[in-house]
Design a protein around this motif. Structure first.
Motif, PDB file in Angstrom:
ATOM      1  N   ALA A  28      -8.248   5.356   2.759  1.00 38.93           N
ATOM      2  CA  ALA A  28      -7.906   5.279   4.184  1.00 38.93           C
ATOM      3  C   ALA A  28      -6.749   4.330   4.459  1.00 38.93           C
ATOM      4  O   ALA A  28      -6.631   3.791   5.554  1.00 38.93           O
ATOM      5  N   ARG A  29      -5.898   4.140   3.459  1.00 41.77           N
ATOM      6  CA  ARG A  29      -4.698   3.292   3.649  1.00 41.77           C
ATOM      7  C   ARG A  29      -3.427   4.119   3.777  1.00 41.77           C
ATOM      8  O   ARG A  29      -2.344   3.560   3.942  1.00 41.77           O
ATOM      9  N   GLY A  30      -3.529   5.452   3.695  1.00 42.55           N
ATOM     10  CA  GLY A  30      -2.373   6.307   3.891  1.00 42.55           C
ATOM     11  C   GLY A  30      -1.735   6.829   2.624  1.00 42.55           C
ATOM     12  O   GLY A  30      -0.635   7.379   2.668  1.00 42.55           O
ATOM     13  N   LYS A  31      -2.425   6.705   1.475  1.00 41.67           N
ATOM     14  CA  LYS A  31      -1.827   7.114   0.199  1.00 41.67           C
ATOM     15  C   LYS A  31      -1.516   8.606   0.169  1.00 41.67           C
ATOM     16  O   LYS A  31      -0.415   9.013  -0.225  1.00 41.67           O
ATOM     17  N   THR A  32      -2.502   9.424   0.544  1.00 40.55           N
ATOM     18  CA  THR A  32      -2.298  10.867   0.453  1.00 40.55           C
ATOM     19  C   THR A  32      -1.273  11.349   1.469  1.00 40.55           C
ATOM     20  O   THR A  32      -0.423  12.193   1.168  1.00 40.55           O
ATOM     21  N   HIS A  33      -1.322  10.813   2.679  1.00 40.75           N
ATOM     22  CA  HIS A  33      -0.348  11.180   3.696  1.00 40.75           C
ATOM     23  C   HIS A  33       1.068  10.824   3.227  1.00 40.75           C
ATOM     24  O   HIS A  33       1.998  11.644   3.322  1.00 40.75           O
TER      25      HIS A  33
END
Length: 440
Positions: A28-33
């Motif tokens: 939920a830290r934005g890695k995949t986005h």
């Protein structure tokens, strides 16, 4: 894959070799986005790129309903299961970069332990693949909470679970991983640290053109939820002429009025849906309007400026494709007057440039600054522009990839507008009717 700005016969650009980006950070830290967005941009530049998501490998091997112990890095019983999934993913990355024609890959996993990261680093180096770590650090609980509610509960792990139960389960997953998180501190390695989704950066030991390009792009990136609307300019009083730059016709003004109402209606609908689904209130979101400098484009946008006090920005880069000597000619007329030009166009409609004209490739190159600004924009954006410019912008965000040969054939009738929503798992698209339609 989006249309490439640059190409070589081998597919390897800039003589830069192959690089692998190794993500680091809690969920939920934005890695995949960030990974999906970077892959989209690098492919658009002509760097053959792919993201390898650890969650997909885990689900493929063990299914979505896996024991919570899998995510507890201190649970030795599940250690072999985790390593098997990781090694399978790493093997596929190496194959892609050494035998599959790829030049950039992203290993999208948490990679929390320093010792394991060193093992992975050495494994890639042994295959002459240059690693670059990107660590996503978030110290803002509100950003994490919003990301969980908007993104993670929609992931394949939670498709059958109640939203509140999914949030609780995901937070428990994060808590089980937290004690084993070791931030990057090895300054001999190449790395980028992103704090609070782009609030500030730490960049260390960046080498070569491709790594520098990655840094440049990441500094323009965020993971905030936003929507991009694409709408064609209204009909002008001299529709076939590029040079005349004529104002809107009566039908064009009617279209502009209906477009304004349809966009406003859709925004209210989206805000209500988001509040119901995630509990997040989006009613304070701002809409910005960008138009080309064509008279018909900014006149189409005037209904937003007059009725909603919306900021309307005219941008030269959004102008339509210059048709050169083929202005006001249909394709049949081009075939009759310029047969050799016509056949060259059929062979490569994306790159072909008529005399004194632009190609679609030229338009894409021109639009690169607009693309980058769209990536860093936090507000919703409505782009009102000629069809040729919309085609190239759409091709960049195309949800399922788009062969460049099809870009010149894309249709944006005045009976609809296109809604694009970049997310962590791709880019969703919706075509929404404008009622009553002014053109079919």
């Amino acid at each position: 894959m989006a249309a490439q700005l640059y190409k070589t016969h081998t597919g390897q650009l800039f003589h830069a070799g192959s690089i692998v980006i190794i993500n680091v950070g809690l969920p939920a830290r934005g890695k995949t986005h960030g990974s999906r967005s970077l892959i989209r941009y690098m492919n658009w530049l002509g760097v053959k790129s792919e993201s390898f998501h650890m969650g997909q490998y885990r689900r493929r091997l063990y299914g979505a309903d896996i024991s919570p112990d899998y995510f507890d890095l201190g649970n030795d019983t599940m250690a072999q299961a985790r390593i098997k999934a990781e090694d399978t993913c790493i093997h596929d990355i190496i194959e892609y970069l050494t035998a599959g024609g790829g030049q950039l890959a992203i290993y999208d996993a948490s990679n929390l332990r320093a010792a394991r990261r060193r093992e992975i680093y050495d494994r890639f180096e042994a295959h002459k693949i240059r690693p670059l770590f990107i660590e996503y650090i978030c110290e803002n609980d509100a950003i994490i909470e919003e990301n969980i509610r908007k993104v993670k509960i929609s992931s394949p792990d939670y498709v059958t679970m109640d939203a509140d139960a999914a949030v609780s389960d995901f937070k428990a997953r994060i808590a089980s991983m937290l004690p084993y998180y070791e931030s990057i501190d090895d300054n001999s390695q190449s790395y980028i640290k992103l704090y609070n989704v782009g609030e500030h950066f730490v960049v260390n030991n960046i080498r070569g053109y491709l790594q520098s390009r990655v840094v440049f792009y990441m500094m323009n990136l965020h993971i905030s939820d936003r929507t991009i609307y694409l709408a064609r300019s209204g009909e002008s009083s001299n529709e076939g002429s590029y040079k005349a730059d004529a104002p809107l016709s009566d039908a064009g003004h009617l279209y502009a009025h209906h477009l304004h109402d349809a966009i406003r209606c859709r925004i209210k609908e989206r805000h209500a849906q988001c509040l119901t689904k995630t509990g997040v209130d989006m009613s304070a979101r701002t809409l910005k309007v960008w138009t080309s400098t064509h008279v018909k484009s900014y006149q189409t946008a005037e209904y937003f400026a007059q009725n909603d006090d919306v900021s309307v920005r005219r941008r030269m880069l959004l102008k339509g494709l210059n048709p050169g000597i083929c202005e006001n000619l249909s394709l049949a007329e081009v075939k009759e007057k310029f047969p050799s030009e016509y056949h060259s166009y059929l062979r490569d409609p994306y790159h072909h440039r008529y005399s004194l004209a632009e190609s679609y490739h030229d338009v894409s190159v021109r639009l690169e600054p607009v693309i980058l600004e769209l990536e860093r924009e936090h507000d919703d954006i409505l782009i009102i522009a000629p069809e040729s410019a919309l085609r190239c912008i759409y091709a960049y965000f195309a949800p399922h990839g788009l062969p460049e040969s099809l870009i010149p054939t894309l249709a944006f009738p005045r009976s609809i507008f296109v809604e694009l929503t970049p997310t962590a798992y791709g880019c969703s698209e919706r075509r929404i009717g404008i009622a009553p339609p002014s053109e079919h």
